[in-house]
Motif scaffolding. Structure first.
Motif, PDB file in Angstrom:
ATOM      1  N   GLY A   1       0.794  -1.227   0.000  1.00  0.00           N
ATOM      2  CA  GLY A   1       0.000   0.000   0.000  1.00  0.00           C
ATOM      3  C   GLY A   1       0.825   1.275   0.000  1.00  0.00           C
ATOM      4  O   GLY A   1       0.311   2.346  -0.310  1.00  0.00           O
ATOM      5  N   ASP A   2       2.122   1.193   0.368  1.00  0.00           N
ATOM      6  CA  ASP A   2       2.968   2.384   0.307  1.00  0.00           C
ATOM      7  C   ASP A   2       3.031   2.847  -1.147  1.00  0.00           C
ATOM      8  O   ASP A   2       2.845   2.069  -2.078  1.00  0.00           O
ATOM      9  N   TRP A   3       3.290   4.131  -1.340  1.00  0.00           N
ATOM     10  CA  TRP A   3       3.339   4.651  -2.697  1.00  0.00           C
ATOM     11  C   TRP A   3       4.576   5.510  -2.902  1.00  0.00           C
ATOM     12  O   TRP A   3       5.158   6.031  -1.969  1.00  0.00           O
TER      13      TRP A   3
ATOM     14  N   ALA B   1       1.235   4.313   3.126  1.00  0.00           N
ATOM     15  CA  ALA B   1      -0.057   4.172   2.456  1.00  0.00           C
ATOM     16  C   ALA B   1      -1.110   5.110   3.047  1.00  0.00           C
ATOM     17  O   ALA B   1      -1.967   5.620   2.324  1.00  0.00           O
TER      18      ALA B   1
ATOM     19  N   LYS C   1      -1.162  12.379  -3.247  1.00  0.00           N
ATOM     20  CA  LYS C   1      -1.116  10.967  -3.614  1.00  0.00           C
ATOM     21  C   LYS C   1      -1.824  10.788  -4.959  1.00  0.00           C
ATOM     22  O   LYS C   1      -2.923  11.305  -5.151  1.00  0.00           O
TER      23      LYS C   1
ATOM     24  N   GLY D   1      -3.894   5.106  -5.612  1.00  0.00           N
ATOM     25  CA  GLY D   1      -2.878   4.679  -4.653  1.00  0.00           C
ATOM     26  C   GLY D   1      -1.475   4.965  -5.091  1.00  0.00           C
ATOM     27  O   GLY D   1      -0.565   5.050  -4.304  1.00  0.00           O
TER      28      GLY D   1
END
Length: 179
Positions: free
Chosen positions: A138-140, A151, A163, A167
């Protein structure tokens, strides 16, 4: 006072003080624990409710398979909010992790992750063996500056870029900053 003597005796017995210093037995336990880490048989449970006890964990986790060990560390009369569960089979450990990670357990959302030895490339800290690095699900990746962002964050911590829709980027990885 008599009450403090009783309390000290209760604590002494609970902690089995002094701890056993039987060299070969202690080394065996440490090496079998390290083996469980590298074989993917040990599960870390974090954020446990404070009313959970070792018997609860044994009962609930044994539904996934045979258990070798349950460690619920205590400090000052209550547990520290985390535990390590060692399964006989790595598949059972993985199943327990997938079933419990970021899901409610006895009224509280917990973390359930298969333990990975430090220095292993799959460890969240990477081969660097320490620190707080590493990308997580989920981190971007910020499209403007390339920073790896948690995330849960809606803007990049470095350049305040929003962001991306959907995502954003994945990417990131070891060696990049976390936010």
């Amino acid at each position: 006072s008599p009450d403090s003597r009783v309390w000290r005796e209760v604590q002494r017995r609970r902690w089995r003080w002094p701890p056993p210093h039987q060299g070969s037995d202690t080394k065996f336990k440490m090496s079998s624990s390290a083996a469980a880490d590298s074989e993917g048989r040990k599960l870390f449970l974090g954020g446990l409710p404070f009313d959970v006890n070792e018997d609860d964990l044994r009962t609930d986790m044994s539904k996934f398979g045979e258990l070798e060990d349950v460690q619920l560390p205590f400090d000052g009369g209550k547990h520290k909010g985390f535990a390590f569960i060692t399964f006989r089979d790595p598949k059972d450990c993985k199943d327990a992790s997938e079933s419990h990670h970021q899901r409610p357990y006895r009224g509280r959302e917990i973390s359930a992750r298969v333990v990975v030895p430090r220095g292993d490339p799959a460890h969240p800290d990477g081969a660097r063996g320490g620190g707080a690095g590493g990308e997580r699900p989920g981190d971007w990746t910020c499209p403007a500056c390339g920073a790896n962002v948690f995330a849960s964050k809606m803007n990049c911590f470095k350049c305040n870029e929003p962001k991306p829709r959907g995502g954003g980027g994945g990417g990131g990885g070891y060696g990049r900053d976390r936010g």
